[in-house]
Each structure stands twice: as C-alpha cells, then as structure tokens.
Motif scaffolding. Structure first.
Motif, PDB file in Angstrom:
ATOM      1  N   GLU A  85       1.132  -1.330  -0.044  1.00  0.00           N
ATOM      2  CA  GLU A  85      -0.015  -0.019   0.009  1.00  0.00           C
ATOM      3  C   GLU A  85       0.826   1.439  -0.033  1.00  0.00           C
ATOM      4  N   TYR A 110      -2.802  -6.156  -8.006  1.00  0.00           N
ATOM      5  CA  TYR A 110      -2.734  -5.668  -6.523  1.00  0.00           C
ATOM      6  C   TYR A 110      -4.086  -4.827  -6.601  1.00  0.00           C
ATOM      7  N   TRP A 114      -7.242  -5.559  -4.053  1.00  0.00           N
ATOM      8  CA  TRP A 114      -7.484  -4.755  -2.872  1.00  0.00           C
ATOM      9  C   TRP A 114      -9.171  -4.093  -3.068  1.00  0.00           C
ATOM     10  N   TYR A 136     -14.420  -3.903   5.385  1.00  0.00           N
ATOM     11  CA  TYR A 136     -13.431  -5.180   5.010  1.00  0.00           C
ATOM     12  C   TYR A 136     -14.183  -6.300   5.155  1.00  0.00           C
TER      13      TYR A 136
END
Length: 235
Positions: A85, A110, A114, A136
């Motif tokens: 990140e 990625y 994400w 999340y």
C-alpha cells in the motif's frame, strides 16, 4: 543491498537523475532497463550516453528516487520486490508511463485484489443506517474518507487506461460525500475532467437511491449536496 542502486558498480552504465532531487543519482544497467521498458530502450538508443532524467513537473504524482529504487528492485532479477500500500501509487505511475508490462500486470492484480476485498455496507450490526462506510471482509470497517487519496490516485492513473478498474474505483467513490472529497488534497489536484466524472457518478448514485427510497416508502431519505451542482463548473 539496500543502497545497491546508489553506488556505481561494474555493471552500471547509465545514470538516473531527478529534476526534483538535484543531489540524487541512481546507477543502473542499460540492458536490463531496455529489456523492461520499450520507452527507456528508445531513449537510450537515441542518446546512449545521456543521463536518464525523471522529470515529473507536469505530473500530478511526484515520483521520488525511492519510487524508482523500488522499480529497479522489481525489474532486477536478484531482488524480490513486494508491492504494498505504501509503494503502489509510484509503481503504477512508473509502470504505465514507461510501459513496463510485468509491473503493470502486477499493479493491476494488486488493485483488483484490494478493491474486491472490500464490501460496502449501509447498515451496521445493529441494523442502523451507516452512510458511506467501507466494510472490509475481515470485519474491520473504515470510513471511506480514509481511502479517498488512494482511490483518487488510482483513478488518475487508470481513468484513460483501464475502463474496468476505473469503474470499480468509481463504484466505491460514489459512496463518498462531496465534503470529504473537497477536504482531500489529492482530489483537489485532479483534473477538472476527473473531478467531474466523480461528481457525476455520485450524483447519479444519489438520484438512484432517492428513487429507490421513494418507491419503497414514499419518503425521500437522501438529499443531494449542493456542491454537486457542480464544483467543476460543468452542468
């Protein structure tokens, strides 16, 4: 090995300098750079003895020597470079600008992971309405305001390059409030076209939600921010 590219060695035959870091020089190998990037290969073919200058004056993303050091670690076979990140924004920018295909693919992988690891929620565990939050999958919830810089940076890089990723990013940004957007420095640095795209996406989403709420209860629950009409000047 941390300072490998800061010190010339028997294999380094090209220098990389930075317009925004006058005292910094990185040392690399022409063959490895040329194999990784057709853009750099073309430059070195025309001016083989020149210093390759990273000039980002006209770019929103300010690329640093740390970003390029990470890039070099990715393309050199003796290093293992993990995308995180913290380094993803610089690596996306460099991979797209210099057409480094392997890194482009890894950056997209990625970003897709994400984005797909997020769930948007409108109700919390108490069934109470919670507007514009990100849930999340591991159960940790953050307000979308904490992710605006990342999302805007990715949209800036991909808006004209990858329609699928751009749509996924906008699908999350549509849950942001205009107040949160307009307090975010990265959003304010975006082009008028990019900001207008975000504003319109939010406006269309709120309009759809208004229709859904009206149809289900006869009462309008969502109100559109007046700043949507339109901070960029577009109607």
């Amino acid at each position: 090995m941390e300072n490998y590219f800061h010190i010339p060695n028997e294999f380094s035959d090209v220098k990389i300098s930075f317009k925004n870091e006058n005292d910094t020089i990185l040392y690399a190998n022409k063959a490895i750079l040329s194999e990784a990037s057709p853009i750099i290969k073309a430059f070195l073919a025309i001016e083989p003895d020149s210093i390759f200058i990273i000039d980002e004056d006209d770019e929103q993303s300010i690329i640093t020597s740390t970003d390029v050091n990470d890039l070099l670690k990715f393309i050199y076979p003796q290093f293992t470079m993990k995308i995180t990140e913290q380094n993803i924004i610089g690596l996306i920018h460099l991979s797209e600008k210099y057409l480094i295909e392997t890194l482009r693919n890894e950056c997209k992988k990625y970003v897709y992971t994400w984005l797909n690891d997020l769930e948007l929620t409108t109700f919390d565990e108490k069934k109470e309405f919670v507007p514009r939050h990100i849930l999340y999958k591991d159960g940790t919830r953050k307000h979308i305001a904490s992710e605006i810089s990342t999302l805007c940076a990715w949209l800036h890089e991909y808006s004209s390059r990858d329609e699928n990723i751009s749509s996924l990013i906008l699908n999350i940004l549509k849950h942001a409030s205009t107040d949160d957007l307009e307090r975010n420095e990265f959003f304010l640095q975006m082009t008028d076209r990019e900001k207008t795209t975000i504003y319109k996406t939010i406006s269309e989403y709120l309009e759809q939600q208004t229709i859904i709420d009206k149809d289900s209860s006869g009462t309008i629950h969502h109100k559109q921010s007046t700043s949507l009409m339109f901070a960029s000047g577009d109607a």
